[in-house]
Write a protein that holds these residues in place. Structure first.
Motif, PDB file in Angstrom:
ATOM      1  N   LEU A  63      57.051  -5.819  11.469  1.00 29.02           N
ATOM      2  CA  LEU A  63      57.113  -7.212  11.017  1.00 29.02           C
ATOM      3  C   LEU A  63      58.502  -7.563  10.497  1.00 29.02           C
ATOM      4  O   LEU A  63      58.979  -8.683  10.691  1.00 29.02           O
ATOM      5  CB  LEU A  63      56.062  -7.460   9.943  1.00 29.02           C
ATOM      6  CG  LEU A  63      54.605  -7.480  10.429  1.00 29.02           C
ATOM      7  CD1 LEU A  63      53.646  -7.506   9.243  1.00 29.02           C
ATOM      8  CD2 LEU A  63      54.354  -8.688  11.340  1.00 29.02           C
ATOM      9  N   ALA A  64      59.155  -6.617   9.853  1.00 30.24           N
ATOM     10  CA  ALA A  64      60.509  -6.866   9.354  1.00 30.24           C
ATOM     11  C   ALA A  64      61.518  -6.962  10.502  1.00 30.24           C
ATOM     12  O   ALA A  64      62.460  -7.759  10.446  1.00 30.24           O
ATOM     13  CB  ALA A  64      60.918  -5.756   8.389  1.00 30.24           C
ATOM     14  N   GLN A  65      61.297  -6.171  11.555  1.00 31.84           N
ATOM     15  CA  GLN A  65      62.228  -6.153  12.686  1.00 31.84           C
ATOM     16  C   GLN A  65      61.977  -7.282  13.677  1.00 31.84           C
ATOM     17  O   GLN A  65      62.902  -7.731  14.354  1.00 31.84           O
ATOM     18  CB  GLN A  65      62.130  -4.805  13.409  1.00 31.84           C
ATOM     19  CG  GLN A  65      62.529  -3.612  12.564  1.00 31.84           C
ATOM     20  CD  GLN A  65      63.995  -3.608  12.224  1.00 31.84           C
ATOM     21  OE1 GLN A  65      64.847  -3.850  13.081  1.00 31.84           O
ATOM     22  NE2 GLN A  65      64.320  -3.325  10.967  1.00 31.84           N
ATOM     23  N   GLN A  66      60.715  -7.686  13.828  1.00 30.65           N
ATOM     24  CA  GLN A  66      60.327  -8.749  14.761  1.00 30.65           C
ATOM     25  C   GLN A  66      60.848  -8.517  16.180  1.00 30.65           C
ATOM     26  O   GLN A  66      61.562  -9.355  16.760  1.00 30.65           O
ATOM     27  CB  GLN A  66      60.813 -10.110  14.243  1.00 30.65           C
ATOM     28  CG  GLN A  66      60.062 -10.633  13.040  1.00 30.65           C
ATOM     29  CD  GLN A  66      58.629 -11.057  13.379  1.00 30.65           C
ATOM     30  OE1 GLN A  66      58.386 -11.669  14.410  1.00 30.65           O
ATOM     31  NE2 GLN A  66      57.696 -10.708  12.515  1.00 30.65           N
ATOM     32  N   PRO A  67      60.514  -7.375  16.799  1.00 27.91           N
ATOM     33  CA  PRO A  67      60.954  -7.149  18.182  1.00 27.91           C
ATOM     34  C   PRO A  67      60.278  -8.136  19.130  1.00 27.91           C
ATOM     35  O   PRO A  67      59.114  -8.494  18.947  1.00 27.91           O
ATOM     36  CB  PRO A  67      60.486  -5.715  18.458  1.00 27.91           C
ATOM     37  CG  PRO A  67      59.310  -5.530  17.550  1.00 27.91           C
ATOM     38  CD  PRO A  67      59.650  -6.288  16.304  1.00 27.91           C
ATOM     39  N   ASP A 109      53.404   6.311   3.160  1.00 28.90           N
ATOM     40  CA  ASP A 109      54.405   5.244   3.272  1.00 28.90           C
ATOM     41  C   ASP A 109      55.654   5.810   3.936  1.00 28.90           C
ATOM     42  O   ASP A 109      56.702   5.964   3.311  1.00 28.90           O
ATOM     43  CB  ASP A 109      54.726   4.679   1.892  1.00 28.90           C
ATOM     44  CG  ASP A 109      55.667   3.481   1.966  1.00 28.90           C
ATOM     45  OD1 ASP A 109      55.729   2.849   3.040  1.00 28.90           O
ATOM     46  OD2 ASP A 109      56.351   3.192   0.958  1.00 28.90           O
ATOM     47  N   VAL A 110      55.525   6.135   5.210  1.00 31.20           N
ATOM     48  CA  VAL A 110      56.637   6.752   5.928  1.00 31.20           C
ATOM     49  C   VAL A 110      56.676   6.221   7.354  1.00 31.20           C
ATOM     50  O   VAL A 110      55.642   6.053   7.996  1.00 31.20           O
ATOM     51  CB  VAL A 110      56.521   8.294   5.921  1.00 31.20           C
ATOM     52  CG1 VAL A 110      55.239   8.751   6.588  1.00 31.20           C
ATOM     53  CG2 VAL A 110      57.725   8.950   6.587  1.00 31.20           C
ATOM     54  N   VAL A 111      57.898   5.938   7.832  1.00 33.43           N
ATOM     55  CA  VAL A 111      58.116   5.481   9.203  1.00 33.43           C
ATOM     56  C   VAL A 111      59.016   6.487   9.904  1.00 33.43           C
ATOM     57  O   VAL A 111      60.224   6.528   9.657  1.00 33.43           O
ATOM     58  CB  VAL A 111      58.764   4.086   9.237  1.00 33.43           C
ATOM     59  CG1 VAL A 111      59.075   3.677  10.678  1.00 33.43           C
ATOM     60  CG2 VAL A 111      57.870   3.059   8.565  1.00 33.43           C
ATOM     61  N   PRO A 112      58.479   7.327  10.774  1.00 34.00           N
ATOM     62  CA  PRO A 112      59.323   8.231  11.563  1.00 34.00           C
ATOM     63  C   PRO A 112      60.055   7.430  12.643  1.00 34.00           C
ATOM     64  O   PRO A 112      59.438   6.755  13.464  1.00 34.00           O
ATOM     65  CB  PRO A 112      58.324   9.212  12.188  1.00 34.00           C
ATOM     66  CG  PRO A 112      57.051   9.054  11.381  1.00 34.00           C
ATOM     67  CD  PRO A 112      57.043   7.614  10.969  1.00 34.00           C
ATOM     68  N   ILE A 113      61.386   7.521  12.630  1.00 37.68           N
ATOM     69  CA  ILE A 113      62.199   6.763  13.577  1.00 37.68           C
ATOM     70  C   ILE A 113      63.160   7.708  14.283  1.00 37.68           C
ATOM     71  O   ILE A 113      63.694   8.639  13.683  1.00 37.68           O
ATOM     72  CB  ILE A 113      62.962   5.623  12.862  1.00 37.68           C
ATOM     73  CG1 ILE A 113      63.663   4.716  13.876  1.00 37.68           C
ATOM     74  CG2 ILE A 113      63.945   6.166  11.832  1.00 37.68           C
ATOM     75  CD1 ILE A 113      64.190   3.427  13.261  1.00 37.68           C
ATOM     76  N   GLN A 114      63.364   7.470  15.561  1.00 38.07           N
ATOM     77  CA  GLN A 114      64.255   8.323  16.352  1.00 38.07           C
ATOM     78  C   GLN A 114      65.701   7.999  16.017  1.00 38.07           C
ATOM     79  O   GLN A 114      66.142   6.858  16.086  1.00 38.07           O
ATOM     80  CB  GLN A 114      64.004   8.100  17.838  1.00 38.07           C
ATOM     81  CG  GLN A 114      64.871   8.959  18.752  1.00 38.07           C
ATOM     82  CD  GLN A 114      64.542   8.753  20.207  1.00 38.07           C
ATOM     83  OE1 GLN A 114      63.827   9.538  20.812  1.00 38.07           O
ATOM     84  NE2 GLN A 114      65.065   7.686  20.786  1.00 38.07           N
ATOM     85  N   THR A 115      66.470   9.045  15.656  1.00 34.50           N
ATOM     86  CA  THR A 115      67.888   8.870  15.351  1.00 34.50           C
ATOM     87  C   THR A 115      68.789   9.548  16.384  1.00 34.50           C
ATOM     88  O   THR A 115      70.004   9.324  16.398  1.00 34.50           O
ATOM     89  CB  THR A 115      68.211   9.452  13.963  1.00 34.50           C
ATOM     90  OG1 THR A 115      67.711  10.800  13.879  1.00 34.50           O
ATOM     91  CG2 THR A 115      67.519   8.612  12.873  1.00 34.50           C
ATOM     92  N   ILE A 123      54.159   1.434   9.419  1.00 39.40           N
ATOM     93  CA  ILE A 123      54.641   1.053  10.749  1.00 39.40           C
ATOM     94  C   ILE A 123      54.561  -0.457  10.928  1.00 39.40           C
ATOM     95  O   ILE A 123      55.504  -1.109  11.418  1.00 39.40           O
ATOM     96  CB  ILE A 123      53.825   1.770  11.840  1.00 39.40           C
ATOM     97  CG1 ILE A 123      54.100   3.274  11.830  1.00 39.40           C
ATOM     98  CG2 ILE A 123      54.086   1.157  13.213  1.00 39.40           C
ATOM     99  CD1 ILE A 123      55.463   3.675  12.319  1.00 39.40           C
ATOM    100  N   VAL A 124      53.444  -1.048  10.523  1.00 45.30           N
ATOM    101  CA  VAL A 124      53.250  -2.493  10.666  1.00 45.30           C
ATOM    102  C   VAL A 124      54.295  -3.254   9.860  1.00 45.30           C
ATOM    103  O   VAL A 124      54.907  -4.222  10.355  1.00 45.30           O
ATOM    104  CB  VAL A 124      51.824  -2.885  10.226  1.00 45.30           C
ATOM    105  CG1 VAL A 124      51.691  -4.391  10.058  1.00 45.30           C
ATOM    106  CG2 VAL A 124      50.807  -2.369  11.244  1.00 45.30           C
ATOM    107  N   ASP A 125      54.549  -2.835   8.637  1.00 43.42           N
ATOM    108  CA  ASP A 125      55.548  -3.514   7.806  1.00 43.42           C
ATOM    109  C   ASP A 125      56.933  -3.419   8.430  1.00 43.42           C
ATOM    110  O   ASP A 125      57.710  -4.390   8.399  1.00 43.42           O
ATOM    111  CB  ASP A 125      55.561  -2.908   6.402  1.00 43.42           C
ATOM    112  CG  ASP A 125      54.313  -3.246   5.595  1.00 43.42           C
ATOM    113  OD1 ASP A 125      53.573  -4.172   5.993  1.00 43.42           O
ATOM    114  OD2 ASP A 125      54.064  -2.579   4.573  1.00 43.42           O
ATOM    115  N   PHE A 126      57.256  -2.264   9.013  1.00 49.05           N
ATOM    116  CA  PHE A 126      58.552  -2.094   9.667  1.00 49.05           C
ATOM    117  C   PHE A 126      58.672  -3.031  10.860  1.00 49.05           C
ATOM    118  O   PHE A 126      59.699  -3.701  11.039  1.00 49.05           O
ATOM    119  CB  PHE A 126      58.716  -0.638  10.113  1.00 49.05           C
ATOM    120  CG  PHE A 126      60.042  -0.338  10.766  1.00 49.05           C
ATOM    121  CD1 PHE A 126      61.103   0.115  10.005  1.00 49.05           C
ATOM    122  CD2 PHE A 126      60.224  -0.495  12.134  1.00 49.05           C
ATOM    123  CE1 PHE A 126      62.333   0.394  10.603  1.00 49.05           C
ATOM    124  CE2 PHE A 126      61.439  -0.219  12.736  1.00 49.05           C
ATOM    125  CZ  PHE A 126      62.491   0.221  11.967  1.00 49.05           C
TER     126      PHE A 126
END
Length: 251
Positions: A142-146, A237-243, A137-140
């Motif tokens: 940091l990559a997105q920078q919201p 190593d999984v990011v659950p994201i709403q689609t 989650i943290v890596d995601f």
């Protein structure tokens, strides 16, 4: 990035997209229910589940899942820590093995976690976090920078929970390792408190869960192994994201 933490769905401000918005929507919103919904969601997706669809009510779950082929669905129902009659599984992440869930959609309704997901579902980006997938989650993020990041804890029936707040603090701690220790990152006092809680208990998370009211509830149900698993950090190593609204897949 401004990071805010809200202890329960009820304390989360209504934002754009809700019926009565009181504030702009965050760029990214994260639901947390360590014991056990978001831990189960992350585990199921890591085990190859096609997706997880969350429902506030069991009636909605049953009605919607009826339209799905029986051999490609799993109904997960939990109330008060116990499996709901008529559902295939309760809310234990340890039940979400590849042989059970791979390729299937999980239809889930739990006491607290699915309410948290529905509270934030109109945000542009919605994630589900637990300790087991914290680093992913943290890596995601940091990559997105919201510009704005909200974390909504599930709590327990409207009240504060130690396990969800310490998870929010664990995420903040890992973010600040990369962003730098600066008070400008904090969007509210709850975020500061979450970090302080994690700093105090980071090496004793299972011990903290034994003190937590819901941890004690699960122990009374004989679910020590669930507690031990949920207290482990950075194992998935999984990011659950709403689609789609309340539907999560692997990012």
């Amino acid at each position: 990035m401004k990071i805010s933490v809200f202890h329960t769905p009820e304390l989360t401000p209504q934002f754009s997209g809700s019926e009565s918005p009181t504030t702009p929507a965050p760029d990214c919103a994260i639901a947390i229910d360590v014991l056990r919904a978001t831990t189960t969601i992350a585990t199921a997706l890591a085990a190859g589940a096609e997706s997880v669809q969350a429902f506030c009510t069991l009636e909605e779950l049953m009605t919607t899942s009826e339209a799905w082929p029986a051999d490609r669905r799993i109904r997960i129902g939990e109330r008060g820590g116990k499996t709901v009659e008529g559902c295939d599984l309760g809310n234990s992440p340890l039940d979400c093995t590849p042989d059970r869930v791979a390729g299937k959609r999980l239809f889930m309704s739990t006491t607290n976690g699915t309410r948290a997901l529905q509270t934030i579902q109109s945000a542009p980006v919605v994630l589900a976090a637990a300790l087991v997938n914290r680093r992913a989650i943290v890596d995601f993020v940091l990559a997105q920078q919201p510009a704005t990041l909200w974390m909504t804890a599930s709590g327990w029936e409207g009240s504060f929970s130690l396990e969800d707040t310490v998870c929010a603090g664990a995420i903040i701690s890992a973010l600040l390792e990369k962003l730098g220790q600066d008070s400008d990152w904090f969007g509210n006092d709850e975020a500061v408190a979450a970090l302080a809680l994690y700093d105090q208990w980071r090496d004793r998370l299972l011990q903290l869960f034994h003190q937590a009211s819901h941890g004690q509830r699960l122990l009374r149900l004989g679910l020590l192994e669930d507690l031990e698993y949920c207290a482990s950090q950075d194992r998935l190593d999984v990011v659950p994201i709403q689609t789609a609204p309340a539907v999560l897949t692997r990012a």
